[in-house]
Structure formats: C-alpha cells, structure tokens
Design an enzyme around this catalytic site. Sequence first.
Site, short mmCIF file in Angstrom:
data_model
loop_
_atom_site.label_atom_id
_atom_site.label_comp_id
_atom_site.label_asym_id
_atom_site.label_seq_id
_atom_site.Cartn_x
_atom_site.Cartn_y
_atom_site.Cartn_z
N ALA A 14 -9.20 -3.31 -0.25
CA ALA A 14 -7.51 -4.10 0.54
C ALA A 14 -7.66 -3.71 1.57
O ALA A 14 -7.32 -5.01 2.61
CB ALA A 14 -6.86 -3.17 -0.49
N PHE A 117 -11.83 -9.35 -21.08
CA PHE A 117 -11.73 -7.51 -21.22
C PHE A 117 -10.40 -7.42 -21.97
O PHE A 117 -9.45 -8.48 -22.24
CB PHE A 117 -10.95 -8.12 -19.40
CG PHE A 117 -12.20 -7.80 -18.16
CD1 PHE A 117 -13.17 -7.60 -18.85
CD2 PHE A 117 -11.57 -6.57 -16.86
CE1 PHE A 117 -13.99 -6.57 -18.05
CE2 PHE A 117 -12.88 -5.54 -17.46
CZ PHE A 117 -13.85 -5.41 -16.95
N GLN A 230 -4.05 5.89 -14.85
CA GLN A 230 -4.68 5.53 -16.04
C GLN A 230 -5.98 5.99 -16.32
O GLN A 230 -6.89 6.64 -15.76
CB GLN A 230 -5.55 3.74 -16.19
CG GLN A 230 -6.03 3.37 -16.57
CD GLN A 230 -6.21 1.95 -16.42
OE1 GLN A 230 -7.33 1.69 -15.65
NE2 GLN A 230 -4.97 0.93 -17.11
N HIS A 232 -9.63 5.74 -18.54
CA HIS A 232 -10.20 4.81 -18.96
C HIS A 232 -10.31 5.00 -19.94
O HIS A 232 -11.32 6.44 -20.15
CB HIS A 232 -11.58 4.19 -17.63
CG HIS A 232 -12.41 2.94 -18.10
ND1 HIS A 232 -12.95 3.03 -19.15
CD2 HIS A 232 -12.27 2.39 -17.41
CE1 HIS A 232 -13.34 1.27 -18.73
NE2 HIS A 232 -12.66 0.82 -17.68
N LEU A 242 -18.62 5.62 -15.27
CA LEU A 242 -17.31 5.49 -15.81
C LEU A 242 -18.71 3.66 -16.11
O LEU A 242 -19.85 3.10 -16.05
CB LEU A 242 -17.22 3.61 -14.85
CG LEU A 242 -15.93 2.52 -15.69
CD1 LEU A 242 -15.34 3.23 -15.95
CD2 LEU A 242 -15.82 1.28 -14.94
N GLU A 245 -16.13 -1.82 -18.95
CA GLU A 245 -14.76 -2.57 -19.81
C GLU A 245 -15.51 -4.23 -20.44
O GLU A 245 -15.67 -4.03 -20.95
CB GLU A 245 -13.27 -2.73 -19.16
CG GLU A 245 -12.82 -3.42 -20.60
CD GLU A 245 -11.19 -2.92 -20.26
OE1 GLU A 245 -10.99 -2.40 -19.87
OE2 GLU A 245 -10.68 -4.67 -20.21
N ARG A 276 -6.23 -0.62 -22.21
CA ARG A 276 -6.88 1.09 -22.06
C ARG A 276 -5.94 1.66 -22.94
O ARG A 276 -6.70 2.73 -22.90
CB ARG A 276 -7.03 0.90 -20.12
CG ARG A 276 -8.33 -0.21 -19.91
CD ARG A 276 -8.31 0.17 -18.59
NE ARG A 276 -9.94 -0.76 -18.53
CZ ARG A 276 -9.85 -0.84 -16.72
NH1 ARG A 276 -9.78 -0.46 -16.05
NH2 ARG A 276 -10.95 -1.86 -16.91
N HIS A 341 -9.11 7.34 -14.07
CA HIS A 341 -9.16 5.72 -13.31
C HIS A 341 -8.82 5.38 -12.32
O HIS A 341 -9.32 5.13 -11.83
CB HIS A 341 -9.90 5.27 -14.65
CG HIS A 341 -10.62 4.20 -14.35
ND1 HIS A 341 -11.56 3.60 -13.55
CD2 HIS A 341 -10.56 2.65 -14.34
CE1 HIS A 341 -12.09 2.63 -14.02
NE2 HIS A 341 -11.42 1.79 -13.74
N ARG A 376 -2.46 -0.75 -16.30
CA ARG A 376 -2.86 -1.74 -15.78
C ARG A 376 -4.31 -2.13 -16.30
O ARG A 376 -4.21 -2.21 -17.76
CB ARG A 376 -3.61 -1.65 -14.16
CG ARG A 376 -4.40 -1.93 -13.65
CD ARG A 376 -5.22 -2.37 -12.61
NE ARG A 376 -6.72 -0.71 -12.61
CZ ARG A 376 -7.84 -1.17 -12.63
NH1 ARG A 376 -8.08 -2.73 -13.22
NH2 ARG A 376 -8.88 -0.18 -12.79
N LEU A 377 -4.43 -3.48 -16.45
CA LEU A 377 -5.63 -3.81 -17.61
C LEU A 377 -6.98 -4.88 -16.37
O LEU A 377 -6.84 -4.60 -15.05
CB LEU A 377 -4.83 -6.29 -17.68
CG LEU A 377 -3.27 -6.64 -19.02
CD1 LEU A 377 -3.46 -7.70 -18.78
CD2 LEU A 377 -3.67 -5.38 -19.81
#
Length: 565
Positions: A14, A117, A230, A232, A242, A245, A276, A341, A376-377
């Site tokens: 970002a 996903f 979230q 995961h 992690l 996914e 998730r 996550h 969130r996806l």
Amino acid sequence: MKYHEVIVVGAGLAGLRAAVETATEFDTAILTQVPPVRSHSGAAQGGVNAPMGNNPAGKEDSVEKHTYDTVKGSDFLADQDAAELMISEATPCIYEMEHWGCPFSRTPEGKIAQRPFGGAGFPRTCYAADKTGLYMLHTLWERSVALNVKTYEERFVTDLVVEDGKCVGVIALNMVTGDFEPYMAEAVIFGTGGPGQVYGRSTNALISTGSGNFIAYKRGVPLKDMEFIQFHPTSLFGTNILMTEGARGEGGYLVNNKGERFMSKYAPTVMELGPRDIVSRSIQTEINEGRGFEGGYVHLDLRHLGREKILDRLPGIRDIAMNFAGVDPIDQPIPIQPGQHYAMGGISTDKNGLTNISGFYAAGECACVSVHGSNRLGGNSLLDTVVFGKLSGKHVKQWMKTKTDRKKGESTIMKTMEDQEKVREELLGRNGSENHAAIREEMRETMILKVGIFRSGEMMQEALKKILDLKERYKNIRVMNKGRKYNLDYLRALELDGMLELAHVITIGAIERRESRGSHSRLDYKTRDDVNFLKHTIATYTPSGPKISYSPVTITKYQPVERKY
Ligand SMILES: Cc1cc2nc3c(=O)[nH]c(=O)nc-3n(C[C@H](O)[C@H](O)[C@H](O)COP(=O)(O)OP(=O)(O)OC[C@H]3O[C@@H](n4cnc5c(N)ncnc54)[C@H](O)[C@@H]3O)c2cc1C
C-alpha cells in the site's frame, strides 16, 4: 527539519503503491520501520484478485460478479460503492504491475494465470507461483527507486503532527541513533499494515503491531469495524505459518481424524473453497468435537495433486511444511489449524483514503474504506493495497495542486517531538516489577482464546477485565535497556501501549455487536441481525477507553440475503 511534499509511512504494497503515484509529480519520501522488501506484504503467497477471465473456467467473470462475491463474502457489511470501485480498478492495476515487471505465472497461451480461491464464483486470483506478494513488493520497490522516492529505513514513526485540523508532518524515532526526528510534509499517507500481533496464533510478522492504527486513533481519527478479525483456516500447526488458500485452490482437501472431507457438511457446494470465516469455523468445530488430531489440528492433504503440480504451483508451501513441520506434502498430509490472519477494520477513510484530518490518508490493511466488511475474501487484500494505495496517491496529487499554504506547522512539529522525548523518558524511568514481554503474551493469549473464532458475551467480558488489568500492570513495567541506540526493549514496550489499546477497541466493539456476522461469530447471538447491526462500528479515542458509535453501510445494488455456499 526534513521536508518532503508527501510522506508515506510504511513500505509494504500500500505504501509503495501510494509513493509511486505521488512521486510522478511531487517530492515523496517513505519512512519505514524495516527495509521495504522486508515488509509483511512479502509474505503474501496465494495471489491477487481481478475479474480478468483468463482461466477458461472464469471467462464469464465480470466486475459485477466479483463485486457481488465480495459483498456476499463480507456478509453484506462492505460499502458496496467502495467494493465496486476497488474491483473496477482491479484489472488496470494488475496490468500496471505486469508492465512494471511483475512476473505473474502464465496460462499456456501466455496470459496472466488465475487460480480458484475461496468464496469466489470463478478462478480470478492472479498469482506468481506461491510468492505473489514478494514479487509484487520487489516490482513496486524497483519502481519507487526509478522515480527517486527517498526512503528512510529503520525509522519508527511515533506520532502524527496535526495543527488546526491539518496534518503537517510526523515524528519518527531513528532506530539506529535513538534520536527522534521531525518531518514536515503537506500530506501524509499511512500504509502501516495490520495489528495481527495483538493476537496469539497469528500468521503475521512480528512487526504487524498496528502502531499506525494506534497513532491515528490517539490523534482523533476513528477506527472502524475493528471487531472483525479474520482467522485463516490453514496455518501450520505449531508455528502458525500460513499455508496459502492457493493450496485448496489447486485442489487440496481438508480431512479430519476419521479420514472425512468434512467440508461436505458445512459448505457442500463449494467444499474447501468456502469463504474463510466458514471454513475456519468448520475446522474449529471438528477439533472441538473430537474429530481433530491430538493437540488440535486437522489435515490439509495435497498428495493427490501429484509431485509435478506441487513443485510447480506450491513450491514455497512444500518448503515450509518440510522445514517447519517435517512433512513432505508430496507424501504426507500437512497438520493445520486456524490462525489469526487479517484485520478487516482499521483507520476510517473515504474512498480516496482520506481520513477526518485534512492531508492525512491511510491505505492497505491499516485502513478501513470499507471493502471487506465482516469477512475478506482471499486475494482481495493485495488488491486493496494496490488500488487504494494508488487512489490515495491520486487524491493527494489533485489536492496538492489546489493547496496554497505550504511548509506550515514548524513549531507544532518541534513541540510534538519534545513530547515524544518526554514519553520515552517517562517509559524508561519506570522501575516497576512487571515484564512487558509477559504482558504482551498474556494479551495475545487472551485475545485468541476469548475474542477468537467463537466468542460469547461472557468470554469477552473476561477478556475485557483481563485487558484492563494488563493496562494497569503496564503502568508498572520496567524496560531493562535504558540506552538509546537500537533499543528494541524500549520499542517493544512502546508498541505494547498501542496494542493494549487496540485489544480494548476490538473487545469493546465485539461485546457491543450482539449478533453473528462474518468473522464475528457469537455463541450467545448466533444469527445475523440486520435490523439492529447492519452498521459500521466506529471507535473514538478517549483517555478512559474507546467510545463506540455507529455509521450506516452503503448499499447500492445488493440487498442483504442469507449467505449460503
Ligand atoms: C502470510 C500471509 C499471506 C498472505 N497472502 C495473501 C494473499 O495471497 N493475497 C491477499 O490478497 N492477501 C494476502 N495476505 C494479506 C496481505 O498480504 C496483507 O494484508 C497486505 O500485504 C498488507 O499490506 P500493507 O501494505 O497494508 O502493509 P505491510 O505489508 O504490512 O507493510 C507495513 C509497512 O509499514 C511499516 N510500518 C508499520 N508501522 C510503522 C511505524 N510506526 N513507523 C514506520 N513504519 C511502520 C512497516 O515497516 C512496513 O513497511 C497475506 C497475509 C499474510 C500474513
């Protein structure tokens, strides 16, 4: 005093994307705690979403379908205009990254490859093997170098300077020398990442402490929807590293101790590719009801994918499983459990990344626009970073052209810096009996156990009591290292102040939200309550704790319906 027209705090995706935007017209500098390519974005594995339709199974994909999946995934808490904006910018942003050199994996005919996903109707996750974030980060870092963005590394920003409602700069601790440094700017953009370390069992890096969220919050910028954390579904049992996914996207199975693909009970249509929140709850239910393995895990089984596919598409996952769990996924299933996550909530901004302070912006995981709502996806976070990094930068550029007052706020900046010195003196001067590292661990344990995947009013009241107790104990800490240079003992203690405050905000927001929605799953309020809670939680700082209010959700095309998969 150092002056740059635009200062970006944070060199993850970002921050870098914002800097690359403003640097085309304005003198831009980045301040970052770690060197840019060590930013947490580099850990992102699976990929970034865009409705390109490059995979033959996804050729019917569109902005509208991707937007609907995002809104449905969010359990209808996302602002629909913001989600649509993000997705309409997705394909151009991915092509931009490609043209700047990002080595995306390819389809046989040479297009950017896309994998399935969770929660997505089509395969729309663009990827670079299983190191997508790393490649994107290097691409943007190179671009920032080409545009002469000045980067100050090992600078830990401790405060935002605001004068007459306008942001005029920041104060940073030079971690190497131990000096506080004043920076003046016309606009400041935070891309400071998420607060994952507030929780135990986190997939996030140690630097993901939410320091940017805390700084903004304390300066009067509200935090939005912080209770939505979230978890995961697949983090490696034991270390919580992690397991992307993408492993399920490539066809991996989730299997319990009876050898069953248990997702058939919870999301029969999409199985392992449910969103998730649902998959994490399903795994945790299997473990809680005795169908997990000893210690609390289930299996992620990739064996049927075959050696070639695992080596080609998931080489990093194989390395991690071999090095950290001692299993080779080609021959053995991987032990996994859900782990903290991502934070859906963050610094409240509009669609241009602008906060309630003129000249102060936020983008990426530290911000809440809101596009992810309550869940969130996968693949939408990397998208969020590049889209809203870019849009924040664009807005800054337009605004700078009309800004007439320049180089304001020198005395306020110097005064704020003196205040930061006093904060350090006070902290180092404490000679109490409490160990801040122990307090941090107790906070993390409390949050994962009592404000975790499943929550109840009773559990969260216990958590709140504990957090208030930890806040009291924090006043009585002792920082052993009293030095200035690279004093990580002091830095960790300083971060903890903000982390405890964020834990407080998350817990209060979660207690007040008496419903279950997305990642916020209450045992005492099991259903979604649109009549009373189809609204964003807004937490405002007061010295005695967060003040909670609510703001409306923007609904454009999609009326809330029950989520089924
Ligand atoms: C293991 C893992 C895998 C993931 N995989 C995916 C994926 O495949 N797809 C997807 O969409 N999402 C994924 N995510 C989520 C996604 O990677 C992150 O949400 C996103 O990269 C965050 O980017 P960011 O730029 O907002 O922040 P970060 O990349 O975390 O960067 C934060 C920056 O801020 C700086 N900083 C922070 N505080 C300060 C301070 N006080 N002073 C100075 N500098 C500061 C840091 O030095 C750093 O440069 C994954 C997350 C994890 C943990």
